[in-house]
Design an enzyme around this catalytic site. Sequence first.
Site, PDB file in Angstrom:
ATOM      1  N   ASN A 275       0.803  -1.211   0.000  1.00  0.00           N
ATOM      2  CA  ASN A 275       0.000   0.000   0.000  1.00  0.00           C
ATOM      3  C   ASN A 275       0.843   1.272   0.000  1.00  0.00           C
ATOM      4  O   ASN A 275       0.310   2.369  -0.201  1.00  0.00           O
ATOM      5  CB  ASN A 275      -0.954   0.006   1.196  1.00  0.00           C
ATOM      6  CG  ASN A 275      -1.997  -1.072   1.102  1.00  0.00           C
ATOM      7  OD1 ASN A 275      -2.448  -1.416   0.011  1.00  0.00           O
ATOM      8  ND2 ASN A 275      -2.387  -1.635   2.233  1.00  0.00           N
TER       9      ASN A 275
ATOM     10  N   ARG B 288      -6.992  -2.152  -7.284  1.00  0.00           N
ATOM     11  CA  ARG B 288      -7.573  -0.872  -6.905  1.00  0.00           C
ATOM     12  C   ARG B 288      -6.590   0.281  -7.083  1.00  0.00           C
ATOM     13  O   ARG B 288      -6.971   1.395  -7.458  1.00  0.00           O
ATOM     14  CB  ARG B 288      -8.017  -0.954  -5.441  1.00  0.00           C
ATOM     15  CG  ARG B 288      -8.712   0.289  -4.915  1.00  0.00           C
ATOM     16  CD  ARG B 288     -10.056   0.468  -5.559  1.00  0.00           C
ATOM     17  NE  ARG B 288     -10.824   1.528  -4.933  1.00  0.00           N
ATOM     18  CZ  ARG B 288     -11.965   1.983  -5.414  1.00  0.00           C
ATOM     19  NH1 ARG B 288     -12.457   1.466  -6.514  1.00  0.00           N
ATOM     20  NH2 ARG B 288     -12.623   2.940  -4.802  1.00  0.00           N
TER      21      ARG B 288
ATOM     22  N   ASP C 249     -12.075  -3.607 -15.327  1.00  0.00           N
ATOM     23  CA  ASP C 249     -12.181  -4.083 -13.952  1.00  0.00           C
ATOM     24  C   ASP C 249     -11.099  -3.446 -13.097  1.00  0.00           C
ATOM     25  O   ASP C 249     -10.065  -4.034 -12.845  1.00  0.00           O
ATOM     26  CB  ASP C 249     -12.063  -5.622 -13.944  1.00  0.00           C
ATOM     27  CG  ASP C 249     -12.123  -6.182 -12.541  1.00  0.00           C
ATOM     28  OD1 ASP C 249     -12.703  -5.520 -11.669  1.00  0.00           O
ATOM     29  OD2 ASP C 249     -11.589  -7.284 -12.324  1.00  0.00           O
TER      30      ASP C 249
ATOM     31  N   ASP D   9      -7.470  -3.907   7.868  1.00  0.00           N
ATOM     32  CA  ASP D   9      -6.867  -5.037   7.164  1.00  0.00           C
ATOM     33  C   ASP D   9      -6.370  -6.116   8.117  1.00  0.00           C
ATOM     34  O   ASP D   9      -6.197  -7.267   7.718  1.00  0.00           O
ATOM     35  CB  ASP D   9      -5.691  -4.569   6.285  1.00  0.00           C
ATOM     36  CG  ASP D   9      -6.160  -3.798   5.058  1.00  0.00           C
ATOM     37  OD1 ASP D   9      -7.374  -3.835   4.774  1.00  0.00           O
ATOM     38  OD2 ASP D   9      -5.325  -3.169   4.399  1.00  0.00           O
TER      39      ASP D   9
END
Length: 434
Positions: free
Chosen positions: A23, A93, A114, A320
């Site tokens: 991330n 994402r 997608d 998470d």
Amino acid sequence: MANLIVRGGRPLNGRVIPSANKNAVLPILCATLLTDEPVTLRGVPDITDARQIIGLFERLGSCVEMDFATGVLRVQHKGALNPAAARLPEGMRSSIMLIPALLARLGEARIEGDVKGCSLGVREIDPHIEVFQTFGVEVTPERGALALSNRPRNGRPFAAASHWLDYASVTTTENFILCAATAEGTSTLTNAACEPHVQELCAFLAKMGAKIEGVGASRLQVEGVATLHGAEHDFAEDFHEIATFLALGAITGGEVTVRNARPDQFPLIDRTFGKFGVQIRHVDGWSTSHAPGPLRVAHPFTAYILPKVEAAPWPYLPVDLLPIFIALGVRAEGEMMYWNKVYEGALGWTSELAKFGAHALSCDPHRVITFGGKPLAPATVESPYIIRVAIALLMLAASIEGASKILNADPIRRAHPRFVENLIALGADVEWAD
């Protein structure tokens, strides 16, 4: 999709060097597109999402030297890039964070196909679109796509903007910062996310010459600069992976030590481990988990209430990490409530726990209660496309004597290189079965 075969019942012991936080890695990769100068990144993990973005760089015509054996990436996005190749990678994402740089360099970008990550509830794109529009980006709906375009102002790709987020979204905050870094004027974001990976992105942009104030707080001010320059950056260890290996040691009755240069990020995580009888020690850049006896839920001092683990945007416990604590709760004697304050329906996977013989009660789309300490047996379970859920199911399988199978465990590869190899080095009997 790949499955994991786990032959459990073995205490895990030893030391682990964790990888970088995906991330942080992914937005920083996107940020490299904001400069024409060379950038060197060290510690880039060999994960599918990183490979997808680096592959896009190559298709754009950037100069890319990537050595996954050492984790060193040298990249330079010099000269005209190929607009025909500027298609966002699908199935992740973070690809939406390529849009600010593509708009800055090409003047246009498209959202199609997608573009999503883990199946954690509804992952809307509207907050991102609102941020882009705040910076003057024109958004045109097309069939199956959104076309985005912007007009440079005085040589800058964006005009300064002020925005107040509906909620503290990590990727939306990062998109705001990426737009504001080279905008004309000073931009302000209120209700900004402040997770460690957001802070690391800000630190990297500062090395490139960005001017950002309020890092680590909920209000950011970014003074746009005309150009960003090259930089070098060493990625920090992933606090998710650190906590995961600490939990694996605890749930198997072993003792695992993980390198951790940022124990200052762990007080709340440590206290959450303590709710299950797990002690965490931080010494000389290493963290160790130890359970002095059987896992047991600590009773609260307030009578007639359930102890609970609440997960929400930082500085709450990271959402998470909630699945790994649910796995600990299944093993620990006693009852515990878990509250996911971010994603609706993200706890639906807990029905799989019954296949091991566990008792978990879904209260509503955001809360679940475990009644731990029940006798468990090996099982074949299926993971949704959520990284930490696949790991939570593996944790339970590793704690149960006998062979279990985790179906669709592939999401682990999106975040953790050499995960199975590290488990084997700790004494686990686990293998991929494609």
